[in-house]
Design a protein around this motif. Structure first.
Motif, PDB file in Angstrom:
ATOM      1  N   ILE A  57       0.884  -1.280   0.048  1.00 56.11           N
ATOM      2  CA  ILE A  57      -0.027   0.123  -0.137  1.00 56.11           C
ATOM      3  C   ILE A  57       0.840   1.182   0.062  1.00 56.11           C
ATOM      4  CG2 ILE A  57      -1.872   1.230   1.291  1.00 56.11           C
ATOM      5  CD1 ILE A  57      -2.719  -1.296   0.111  1.00 56.11           C
ATOM      6  N   GLN A  70      -5.990  -0.919   9.723  1.00 59.35           N
ATOM      7  CA  GLN A  70      -6.899  -1.129   8.614  1.00 59.35           C
ATOM      8  C   GLN A  70      -7.773  -2.337   8.777  1.00 59.35           C
ATOM      9  OE1 GLN A  70      -6.905   0.835   5.764  1.00 59.35           O
ATOM     10  NE2 GLN A  70      -5.914   2.113   7.255  1.00 59.35           N
ATOM     11  N   PHE A  92      -6.355  -6.766  -2.863  1.00 59.38           N
ATOM     12  CA  PHE A  92      -5.348  -5.814  -3.129  1.00 59.38           C
ATOM     13  C   PHE A  92      -5.324  -5.419  -4.865  1.00 59.38           C
ATOM     14  CE2 PHE A  92      -4.035  -7.378   0.946  1.00 59.38           C
ATOM     15  CZ  PHE A  92      -4.307  -6.165   1.828  1.00 59.38           C
ATOM     16  N   ARG A  98      -3.114  -0.460  -3.965  1.00 55.58           N
ATOM     17  CA  ARG A  98      -4.507  -0.057  -3.043  1.00 55.58           C
ATOM     18  C   ARG A  98      -5.502  -1.125  -2.637  1.00 55.58           C
ATOM     19  NH1 ARG A  98      -9.352   1.190  -5.898  1.00 55.58           N
ATOM     20  NH2 ARG A  98      -9.154   0.756  -8.280  1.00 55.58           N
ATOM     21  N   VAL A  99      -6.234  -1.128  -1.859  1.00 57.49           N
ATOM     22  CA  VAL A  99      -7.113  -2.294  -1.449  1.00 57.49           C
ATOM     23  C   VAL A  99      -8.372  -1.947  -2.303  1.00 57.49           C
ATOM     24  CG1 VAL A  99      -8.894  -2.765   0.349  1.00 57.49           C
ATOM     25  CG2 VAL A  99      -6.604  -2.019   1.062  1.00 57.49           C
TER      26      VAL A  99
END
Length: 157
Positions: A57, A70, A92, A98-99
């Motif tokens: 991330i 998170q 991801f 990013r998620v």
């Protein structure tokens, strides 16, 4: 502890051992099947450590606490395995670091249903009649996935 078979994870042997020192064949098969699913998840998607999540991330400075924060906020899904939290890689977008946006909604729907992270992951990687036999994990871009999860979580047997 009795002698263990090398192909069977220690956790299966430990969980299968009852007060009498034996387990039913059905229990042993079920435990081994679950371990096989986790091995499959790890092989196909990876199970990232908290440090791995932070690196992916781009939050290197926060280290391990980033993934825990998170997970606690319901933004990512973690499962307790081998004494630590691990994070299935399918949640991801590795190219963008990013998620996936749907993960937070799936995690919230799972919590509402009383499911933990393990329940959610196992549902995602199992073939589903809600998707014509496909796995929900292969349909993370389907707008109906959260509603399908809610439907699946309320099925009465």
């Amino acid at each position: 502890m009795p002698e263990t078979h090398p192909a069977v994870p220690r956790s299966v042997h430990a969980a299968a051992a009852s007060k009498r020192g034996t387990a039913s064949p059905q229990l042993a098969r079920a435990l081994m099947a679950t371990e096989n699913v986790w091995a499959s998840v790890e092989g196909e998607f990876g199970l990232l450590t908290s440090t791995g999540v932070a690196e992916l991330i781009g939050s290197r400075g926060k280290g391990r606490s980033f993934a825990a924060d998170q997970r606690g906020a319901g933004r990512i899904v973690g499962v307790r395995r081998r004494g630590v939290y691990l994070y299935p890689g399918f949640q991801f977008d590795r190219a963008r670091g990013r998620v996936l946006p749907v993960v937070q909604d799936l995690a919230a729907a799972a919590r509402e249903a009383g499911w933990d992270g393990e329940d959610l992951v196992l549902w995602l990687v199992s073939p589903s009649g809600y998707f014509g036999g496909a796995r929900p994990v292969d349909r993370l871009d389907d707008e109906a996935i959260v509603e399908r999860l809610r439907q699946a979580s309320t099925v009465q047997w």
